[in-house]
Write an enzyme that holds these catalytic residues in place. Structure first.
Site, PDB file in Angstrom:
ATOM      1  N   ARG A  91       0.930  -1.148   0.088  1.00 22.07           N
ATOM      2  CA  ARG A  91      -0.067  -0.163   0.171  1.00 22.07           C
ATOM      3  C   ARG A  91       0.868   1.362  -0.058  1.00 22.07           C
ATOM      4  NH1 ARG A  91      -4.497  -0.985   4.643  1.00 22.07           N
ATOM      5  NH2 ARG A  91      -5.414  -2.967   4.038  1.00 22.07           N
ATOM      6  N   SER A 107      -7.857  -0.910   0.719  1.00 20.06           N
ATOM      7  CA  SER A 107      -8.902  -1.022   1.926  1.00 20.06           C
ATOM      8  C   SER A 107      -9.539   0.221   2.042  1.00 20.06           C
ATOM      9  CB  SER A 107      -8.378  -1.960   3.017  1.00 20.06           C
ATOM     10  OG  SER A 107      -9.351  -2.006   4.055  1.00 20.06           O
ATOM     11  N   LYS A 136      -3.097  -6.878  -3.477  1.00 22.46           N
ATOM     12  CA  LYS A 136      -2.684  -7.832  -2.534  1.00 22.46           C
ATOM     13  C   LYS A 136      -2.943  -9.003  -3.206  1.00 22.46           C
ATOM     14  CE  LYS A 136      -7.289  -7.486  -0.319  1.00 22.46           C
ATOM     15  NZ  LYS A 136      -8.242  -7.324   0.919  1.00 22.46           N
ATOM     16  N   ASP A 150     -13.170  -2.046  -0.413  1.00 18.84           N
ATOM     17  CA  ASP A 150     -13.182  -3.579  -0.947  1.00 18.84           C
ATOM     18  C   ASP A 150     -14.091  -4.517  -0.323  1.00 18.84           C
ATOM     19  OD1 ASP A 150     -11.433  -3.727   1.358  1.00 18.84           O
ATOM     20  OD2 ASP A 150     -10.588  -5.378   0.580  1.00 18.84           O
ATOM     21  N   GLU A 177     -11.587 -10.290  13.397  1.00 15.68           N
ATOM     22  CA  GLU A 177     -10.538  -9.514  13.819  1.00 15.68           C
ATOM     23  C   GLU A 177     -11.255  -8.395  14.566  1.00 15.68           C
ATOM     24  OE1 GLU A 177      -6.727  -9.727  10.847  1.00 15.68           O
ATOM     25  OE2 GLU A 177      -8.517  -8.711  10.056  1.00 15.68           O
TER      26      GLU A 177
END
Length: 553
Positions: free
Chosen positions: A50, A149, A159, A309, A394
């Site tokens: 990124r 993201s 990614k 995303d 997460e």
């Protein structure tokens, strides 16, 4: 909550805050990164490479190098199936997509792109990879998603997901990173590339329907019939991201009483309210970025948003407004394991080392094994693939879970199904997730959780990564004896690059940032807000002492 909140936080973005798109894209093509400068090299973090073209951190050179490195990796690993490619709505995603196609076509990689030239969420790419690879032993597919993201509009991201469908493990990303940087250092010796117009006409580039298969399969992971039958009123905000073209087909196919509150796509993201630090950021877990949807909470039974995303979720309830990500994870786990009778009795609950202990208490109540891993969704991939994990989540609002029959859905985070699950919970229990959470905490206790950032030099961050329990030297934490001090995640024994100190009613964990001169302190108390502040102060004092001793030594 952040300690220094901008006066612009939660307010509409001003015109002066908007990125200059022509300059940004020009910088992508004209900027020349210096491979001798660490900040300008290819660097795969927990979610790929990124950066911004303004900083020479995300330029054409980076994407040429990464794309060629991925081609080398595919050849070396015997990956010969199609490469599923998705992009989000950030301004740098389109030029990076064009660059990548030039390289993939020249390397004879079969690339699956959206049939309408649209945007594709991260979980849809994971779903496509797993669907294609099911029952195959060879000719396996993999994928990439071009996205930073929830990062600000000036950022780009890239990614890689291998045939397992989820984020690549460190052995793969380290190899891609090294190979890409070698290409930068050696003036792209070995790069294969053809002009864009030739690439788009290449037989290697194939148009693919990403929307229909994913939408049709949703009923196998979420009880869409229950949502429809209940008539639960749903509000949806894609935050201008890749999910925007998926929601209307979902609403129409399943007859949902849902409203898309904003379907605008604008790479300046001028429709956003400003995040805590005065930046535009599509963070669906931030009350500042989510101000507009929170204001609509009384219009819906439940509402939700996704980042650009669509791998993260933000859940807004009438009862409690925007839910803390940890709180919703606890609710989702509690509900799913009690309402998925076809799941294996042995499938465990997955969480990261810095997620709330309310999850531990829910897992114990359910009689389910808890698997605690380092930060990064890659650690959940194998467990979701083989069904040994029913749910994985997460603290940063990313999660996925198994199909209703107990088989794998995605091995990457899926913010779309987490939003739909909130609607299923509301439909089946006649309570919104906020009310379910309140009921859980009456039984299991109320957690007080926070994350703060503290300044740290590069040397201090390196020290923190290798810190041992002996060095921290704590015997008590905010008045309670220390039960255990961890440097490796108990779920898989992997070092997590920091330290976690646990007492009976509270804990803290500290990890260095990979990109900024700060370290992150996560802390939680099951006693009070005041007790939490004492834990945070104890963490700061202990780490300051370690840093001081090291400097003196």
């Amino acid at each position: 909550m952040p300690e220094n909140v901008s006066p612009f936080a939660g307010k509409p973005a001003e015109s002066s805050m908007l990125v200059n798109l022509p300059r940004l894209v020009t910088a992508y093509f004209t900027g020349k990164p210096d491979p001798a400068a660490p900040a300008q090299r290819v660097a795969f973090g927990t979610s790929g490479h990124r950066g911004s073209s303004f900083d020479n951190a995300f330029n054409e050179a980076h994407i040429l190098a990464i794309s060629q490195a991925i081609c080398h990796h595919r050849n070396q690993s015997g990956i010969t199936g199609p490469l599923f490619v998705g992009i989000d709505t950030h301004a740098l995603s389109e030029p990076a997509f064009a660059t990548a196609l030039e390289v993939f076509s020249a390397n004879d990689v079969d690339v699956m792109i959206d049939e309408h030239g649209g945007y594709t969420p991260t979980p849809v790419i994971s779903h496509a990879i797993l669907t294609y690879n099911k029952s195959r032993k060879s000719g396996l597919a993999d994928g990439i998603v071009i996205t930073p993201s929830h990062n600000p509009p000036e950022d780009g991201g890239f990614k890689y997901n291998p045939p397992s469908g989820g984020p690549a493990d460190t052995d793969v990303t380290d190899w891609i990173e090294r190979t890409a940087n070698a290409l930068l250092e050696n003036n792209f010796d070995g790069l294969r590339r053809i002009p864009y117009d030739r690439a788009r006409k290449s037989p290697c580039i194939r148009r693919h329907d990403y929307i229909s298969p994913y939408v049709a399969d949703l009923e196998n992971v979420v009880d869409m019939d229950a949502i429809r039958a209940s008539g639960v009123k749903i509000g949806i905000d894609p935050l201008g991201g890749a999910g925007v073209n998926f929601w209307q087909p979902i609403i129409e196919r399943y007859g949902l009483a849902a409203t898309i509150v904003n379907d605008t796509i604008d790479p300046t993201f001028r429709f956003m309210t400003v995040d805590w630090d005065g930046k535009i950021r599509m963070d669906c877990s931030s009350p500042y970025a989510m101000t507009r949807l929170i204001a609509l909470r009384d219009k819906f039974d439940v509402a939700f948003a996704n980042d650009t995303d669509a791998d993260r979720h933000g859940i807004v309830t009438r009862s409690n407004g925007l839910m803390n990500p940890n709180h919703y994870l606890a609710v989702a786990i509690s509900y799913l394991y009690e309402n998925r009778p076809n799941w294996s009795g042995g499938c465990a609950v997955g969480k990261t080392i810095v997620s709330s202990d309310i999850i531990d208490r829910v897992a114990a109540k359910l009689g389910r094994k808890l698997v605690e891993v380092p930060v990064g969704f890659k650690w959940f991939v194998d467990g979701l693939n083989d069904g040994s994990l029913g749910f994985a989540g997460e603290e940063s609002a990313g999660a996925s879970f198994l199909r209703r029959n107990g088989s794998v859905w995605t091995t990457d985070k899926d913010g779309l199904i987490l939003g739909l699950l909130a609607a299923e919970i509301t439909a089946k229990t006649e309570r919104d997730p906020g009310e379910i959470y309140d009921r859980l905490t009456r039984e299991l206790g109320v957690p007080f959780y926070d994350r703060i950032d503290a300044p740290a030099t590069a040397e201090q961050r390196k020290l923190l990564t290798a810190l041992s329990p002996d060095q921290i030297g704590l015997t008590e934490l905010a008045g309670e004896p220390i039960r255990v001090t961890l440097t490796a995640a108990p779920g898989n024994g992997v070092q997590f690059g920091g330290i976690k100190v646990i007492a009976e009613n509270g804990w803290f964990a500290a990890r260095p940032s990979g990109t900024e001169d700060v370290y992150k302190i996560y802390a939680e108390s099951f006693r009070s807000e005041d007790h939490l502040r004492h834990i945070q102060q104890a963490a700061k004092d202990a780490l300051a002492g370690v840093f001081a001793q090291t400097k003196a030594g």
